[in-house]
Structures are given as structure tokens and as C-alpha cells.
Motif scaffolding. Structure first.
Motif, PDB file in Angstrom:
ATOM      1  N   PRO A  44      50.413   1.673 -40.805  1.00 54.01           N
ATOM      2  CA  PRO A  44      49.803   0.600 -40.008  1.00 54.01           C
ATOM      3  C   PRO A  44      49.697  -0.691 -40.823  1.00 54.01           C
ATOM      4  CG  PRO A  44      48.142   2.208 -40.685  1.00 54.01           C
ATOM      5  CD  PRO A  44      49.476   2.749 -41.119  1.00 54.01           C
ATOM      6  N   GLU A  45      49.719  -1.803 -40.119  1.00 53.28           N
ATOM      7  CA  GLU A  45      49.524  -3.092 -40.773  1.00 53.28           C
ATOM      8  C   GLU A  45      48.091  -3.153 -41.277  1.00 53.28           C
ATOM      9  OE1 GLU A  45      51.616  -5.675 -41.448  1.00 53.28           O
ATOM     10  OE2 GLU A  45      53.195  -4.323 -40.760  1.00 53.28           O
ATOM     11  N   LEU A  46      47.913  -3.733 -42.450  1.00 49.12           N
ATOM     12  CA  LEU A  46      46.571  -3.888 -42.998  1.00 49.12           C
ATOM     13  C   LEU A  46      45.866  -5.020 -42.265  1.00 49.12           C
ATOM     14  CD1 LEU A  46      47.463  -3.463 -46.763  1.00 49.12           C
ATOM     15  CD2 LEU A  46      46.428  -1.791 -45.239  1.00 49.12           C
ATOM     16  N   GLN A  47      44.618  -4.788 -41.904  1.00 50.95           N
ATOM     17  CA  GLN A  47      43.866  -5.746 -41.093  1.00 50.95           C
ATOM     18  C   GLN A  47      43.078  -6.752 -41.921  1.00 50.95           C
ATOM     19  OE1 GLN A  47      44.303  -5.703 -37.726  1.00 50.95           O
ATOM     20  NE2 GLN A  47      45.785  -4.123 -38.237  1.00 50.95           N
ATOM     21  N   ASP A  48      42.823  -6.406 -43.164  1.00 51.63           N
ATOM     22  CA  ASP A  48      41.937  -7.221 -43.998  1.00 51.63           C
ATOM     23  C   ASP A  48      42.699  -7.721 -45.214  1.00 51.63           C
ATOM     24  OD1 ASP A  48      39.830  -8.306 -45.405  1.00 51.63           O
ATOM     25  OD2 ASP A  48      38.608  -6.496 -45.411  1.00 51.63           O
ATOM     26  N   ASP A  49      42.414  -8.943 -45.640  1.00 48.59           N
ATOM     27  CA  ASP A  49      43.067  -9.500 -46.836  1.00 48.59           C
ATOM     28  C   ASP A  49      42.670  -8.756 -48.099  1.00 48.59           C
ATOM     29  OD1 ASP A  49      44.415 -11.383 -45.358  1.00 48.59           O
ATOM     30  OD2 ASP A  49      42.953 -12.976 -45.716  1.00 48.59           O
TER      31      ASP A  49
ATOM     32  N   GLU B  28      42.546  -5.471 -48.337  1.00 52.77           N
ATOM     33  CA  GLU B  28      43.121  -4.129 -48.300  1.00 52.77           C
ATOM     34  C   GLU B  28      44.537  -4.185 -48.869  1.00 52.77           C
ATOM     35  OE1 GLU B  28      41.151  -1.872 -44.519  1.00 52.77           O
ATOM     36  OE2 GLU B  28      42.899  -3.116 -44.118  1.00 52.77           O
TER      37      GLU B  28
END
Length: 186
Positions: A89-94, A96
């Protein structure tokens, strides 16, 4: 290893006589490696499909399609399992990061001096650590916290690391101990 595949788990010893193995997952959710479809070996020549998995302490007891006895399970021991990077999955937070993106990055001091390279991000039970290996000397660990690792710049390939005073003190003591030993040899 190419960055287009991600190491997600490692097969350990056989478990029982019916083809199950112990698997060490690399991820926040220990059962997540089951969610990505077929898993590939490092050389890409073999694909394994998970048919069942259950948690047992720090390992996941796993059965793979076509592995039906202990002999076949034992032959899998030590295999690393990979998934395509685009399956993650794409990371949602800078804040992470996937560990694989940090491995090999240059570790620099806040002043910009090279300290070494990141070689591992182990978690021995008290939180993730960053293992940094300076050129020509033994590696050392710093906690993977905002205080010890205040800046990560993937584009530049650098991680700013604030080495805790205790690590610097240990290095000074080690140097002093070596000097003292050398003095007594004469």
C-alpha cells in the motif's frame, strides 16, 4: 537486491510432520504476508502460495500449497520470500517509511559529516533501531526515534543521525582501553 521486490518474510524450520513451516514475517502485521498472493524466492524461480497461517508466539506457522510432508517443509528452511513493491500500500504519512528504502542510505551528522551507512533496522523487542556501519569499523545502533534520526531525505539518499552521548562515550572508552593496553605491552 532490486528495489522492485520487497523482502516480506523468511521461512524457518519445519513444524510437525504435515508440511507446515515456521515463518518470520517482516512487517507490522505478522499475518500480512498472506495477503499479497504468491510469494517469490530471492532468485524468482519459485512461487509459494499460502494456504493457511496461524500465529504462534513470534512466528507464524504456515502451510504452502504443494508442501505436504516434513521433508518438503525442511527443504524450504532459510528461504527469503518477496513480493512486488507495487503490491504494497502507498504510505499515507510523510513519517512512514519502508525499511527497504532506508537500507544503504548515508548516515550523516547534523553538521553534514558522513558517519556511515544504514545496514539494518532490527527490533529486538524494545523498538526499532538503526544499525549504522562506519567505514572500516564495527557498526553501532541508535534508536529509530525523531530525536536520534531527525531527518530522512530519501531523494538525497541521506539520513541525519544524532549519535547519543553514551555511544560517543563508549567509543572514547574503547579507544582509551586500547591505548592503555598498548602502553602495557611495551
Amino acid at each position: 537486491m532490486s528495489k522492485d521486490r520487497i523482502l516480506i518474510a523468511r521461512i524457518g524450520a519445519a513444524h510437525g510432520v504435515r508440511g507446515e513451516v515456521r515463518v518470520k514475517p517482516f512487517g507490522d502485521d505478522p499475518l500480512s504476508f498472506c495477503d499479497y498472493g504468491p510469494l517469490e524466492t530471492a532468485d524468482g524461480k519459485r512461487r509459494l502460495v499460502v494456504t493457511s497461517a496461524r500465529l504462534q508466539k513470534a512466528m507464524v506457522v504456515t502451510r504452502f500449497e504443494g508442501i505436504d510432508d516434513r521433508t518438503a517443509a525442511e527443504a524450504l528452511n532459510g528461504l527469503d520470500l518477496y513480493i512486488p513493491r507495487d503490491a504494497l500500500p502507498e504510505l499515507q504519512d510523510d513519517d512512514e517509511f519502508y525499511h527497504t528504502d532506508l537500507l544503504g542510505l548515508e548516515a550523516v551528522s547534523p553538521e553534514g559529516e558522513t558517519i556511515g551507512r544504514i545496514v539494518a533496522l532490527p527490533d529486538f523487542g524494545a523498538g526499532t533501531l538503526v544499525e549504522i556501519r562506519p567505514q572500516g569499523t564495527a557498526s553501532f545502533y541508535v534508536p529509530f526515534t525523531r530525536e536520534a534520526v531527525p531527518e530522512i531525505d530519501l531523494a538525497a539518499g541521506k539520513v541525519t543521525v544524532v549519535v547519543p552521548e553514551s555511544t560517543e562515550d563508549d567509543e572514547a572508552r574503547d579507544d582509551g582501553a586500547r591505548d592503555a593496553d598498548e602502553d602495557t605491552v611495551d
